[in-house]
Design a protein around this motif. Structure first.
Motif, PDB file in Angstrom:
ATOM      1  N   TRP A 140       0.850  -1.194   0.000  1.00 14.51           N
ATOM      2  CA  TRP A 140       0.000   0.000   0.000  1.00 14.51           C
ATOM      3  C   TRP A 140       0.883   1.239   0.000  1.00 14.51           C
ATOM      4  O   TRP A 140       1.879   1.253   0.706  1.00 14.51           O
ATOM      5  CB  TRP A 140      -0.900   0.005   1.249  1.00 14.51           C
ATOM      6  CG  TRP A 140      -2.026   0.993   1.113  1.00 14.51           C
ATOM      7  CD1 TRP A 140      -1.997   2.321   1.456  1.00 14.51           C
ATOM      8  CD2 TRP A 140      -3.332   0.732   0.574  1.00 14.51           C
ATOM      9  NE1 TRP A 140      -3.203   2.897   1.162  1.00 14.51           N
ATOM     10  CE2 TRP A 140      -4.033   1.956   0.615  1.00 14.51           C
ATOM     11  CE3 TRP A 140      -3.963  -0.394   0.050  1.00 14.51           C
ATOM     12  CZ2 TRP A 140      -5.352   2.075   0.169  1.00 14.51           C
ATOM     13  CZ3 TRP A 140      -5.258  -0.282  -0.395  1.00 14.51           C
ATOM     14  CH2 TRP A 140      -5.940   0.933  -0.334  1.00 14.51           C
ATOM     15  N   ARG A 178      -8.434   2.508   4.676  1.00 18.58           N
ATOM     16  CA  ARG A 178      -7.396   3.108   3.819  1.00 18.58           C
ATOM     17  C   ARG A 178      -7.970   3.861   2.622  1.00 18.58           C
ATOM     18  O   ARG A 178      -7.234   4.263   1.739  1.00 18.58           O
ATOM     19  CB  ARG A 178      -6.424   2.015   3.339  1.00 18.58           C
ATOM     20  CG  ARG A 178      -5.685   1.348   4.489  1.00 18.58           C
ATOM     21  CD  ARG A 178      -4.546   0.471   4.042  1.00 18.58           C
ATOM     22  NE  ARG A 178      -4.990  -0.791   3.464  1.00 18.58           N
ATOM     23  CZ  ARG A 178      -4.184  -1.843   3.270  1.00 18.58           C
ATOM     24  NH1 ARG A 178      -2.901  -1.768   3.605  1.00 18.58           N
ATOM     25  NH2 ARG A 178      -4.643  -2.953   2.737  1.00 18.58           N
ATOM     26  N   THR A 210      -1.890   6.812   3.231  1.00 20.12           N
ATOM     27  CA  THR A 210      -1.622   6.136   4.504  1.00 20.12           C
ATOM     28  C   THR A 210      -2.960   5.819   5.170  1.00 20.12           C
ATOM     29  O   THR A 210      -3.941   6.546   4.987  1.00 20.12           O
ATOM     30  CB  THR A 210      -0.787   7.015   5.458  1.00 20.12           C
ATOM     31  OG1 THR A 210      -1.462   8.261   5.663  1.00 20.12           O
ATOM     32  CG2 THR A 210       0.591   7.289   4.866  1.00 20.12           C
ATOM     33  N   PRO A 211      -3.024   4.743   5.946  1.00 18.72           N
ATOM     34  CA  PRO A 211      -4.289   4.373   6.592  1.00 18.72           C
ATOM     35  C   PRO A 211      -4.774   5.460   7.553  1.00 18.72           C
ATOM     36  O   PRO A 211      -3.994   6.275   8.050  1.00 18.72           O
ATOM     37  CB  PRO A 211      -3.929   3.097   7.356  1.00 18.72           C
ATOM     38  CG  PRO A 211      -2.708   2.569   6.681  1.00 18.72           C
ATOM     39  CD  PRO A 211      -1.956   3.768   6.211  1.00 18.72           C
TER      40      PRO A 211
END
Length: 276
Positions: A140, A178, A210-211
């Motif tokens: 990710w 996310r 970014t989450p």
């Protein structure tokens, strides 16, 4: 944006004998005004490639190209639809690549410039599985920048559901950890051929680099799956197999062990995952 130079979709379907197949989860959207409205929900397409899954006779494909998509890569497993898609490709030279195959198995490497957008009226029988795959890549941020996807309304509501609602569950966590998710359009059954038994909705999911809250993806998945796998049970019971001394851990996080999964916020699920 351009005018669509091709015949009406009903004529295309009749010419190629494209009766929708239930086994493939096919429900064709024939109104080009609606397909162009869906394409516009994804934003400016002129500087991006687009992945479309299950184009069928090409209603949404035509809309994406007419709305200026730089390039569309369409994955279709129904060979009957390929001649109709070839006609679209001829009308938009160099801007449509059609890949025959199963979207769950096909290798797209080299076909799309990143970051690309995914825009699709997903076949009902594989829509949720595809979404989960797109939201849980090994790395990710993923190669896509946004997802604009049509689902059964029930599934769409699960993606955006808030804690405490009946629709809130594992898909809600995946759809909000996310990405920024919202329902941007709803369609009634009569918009489709054949009309499905359920209403549909388009969900827009914008990637976050970014989450929203830090957590290890595998640990978060373990916690969420265990909690919602026994959603009627209290957390002290449903999470017993995930961590030792579950009651001590939850109490230390300020989370009552007697609460149930549907009452926890995304932030609380991430805190539990970090505590494992």
């Amino acid at each position: 944006m351009t005018d669509d130079p091709l015949p009406p979709l009903r004529d295309v379907i009749a010419l190629h004998g494209l009766s929708p197949r239930k086994a493939l989860g096919q429900n064709f959207l024939l109104d080009l005004n609606l397909t162009r409205a869906i394409a516009r929900r994804a934003g400016d397409l002129t500087q991006t490639d687009v992945l479309e899954v299950g184009p069928g006779p090409g209603g949404l494909t035509r809309a994406l190209l007419a709305e200026g998509a730089r390039k569309v890569v369409a994955v279709e497993r129904d060979a009957r639809c390929l001649p109709a898609l070839a006609e679209i490709s001829a009308a938009y030279p160099g801007r449509l690549d059609v890949i025959e195959g199963d979207a769950l198995k096909v290798d797209l490497s080299g076909h799309l410039s990143t970051p690309y957008r995914i825009i699709a009226n997903l076949p009902y029988n594989v829509g949720t599985e595809l979404l989960v795959r797109w939201l849980t890549p090994d790395n990710w941020p993923p190669e896509w920048s946004s997802l604009t996807l049509m689902f059964q309304r029930e599934v769409a509501e699960r993606i955006v559901a808030a804690p405490g609602s009946k629709a809130y569950g594992r898909l809600s966590i995946l759809g909000q950890w996310r990405v920024e998710s919202k329902i941007v359009m709803e369609l009634n059954p009569q918009a489709f051929t054949p009309p499905p038994k359920v209403h549909s909705a388009v969900v827009q999911l914008e990637r976050r680099d970014t989450p929203r809250y830090p957590a290890d993806p595998a640990k978060l998945e373990r916690v969420v799956s265990a909690a919602f796998g026994q959603r009627r049970k209290m957390l002290r019971q449903s999470l017993k197999g995930v961590m030792p001394d579950v009651e001590t851990v939850l109490t230390g996080l300020g989370i009552a062990p007697t609460r149930r999964a549907e009452t926890l916020t995304l932030e609380e699920f991430c805190a539990i995952a970090r505590a494992i």
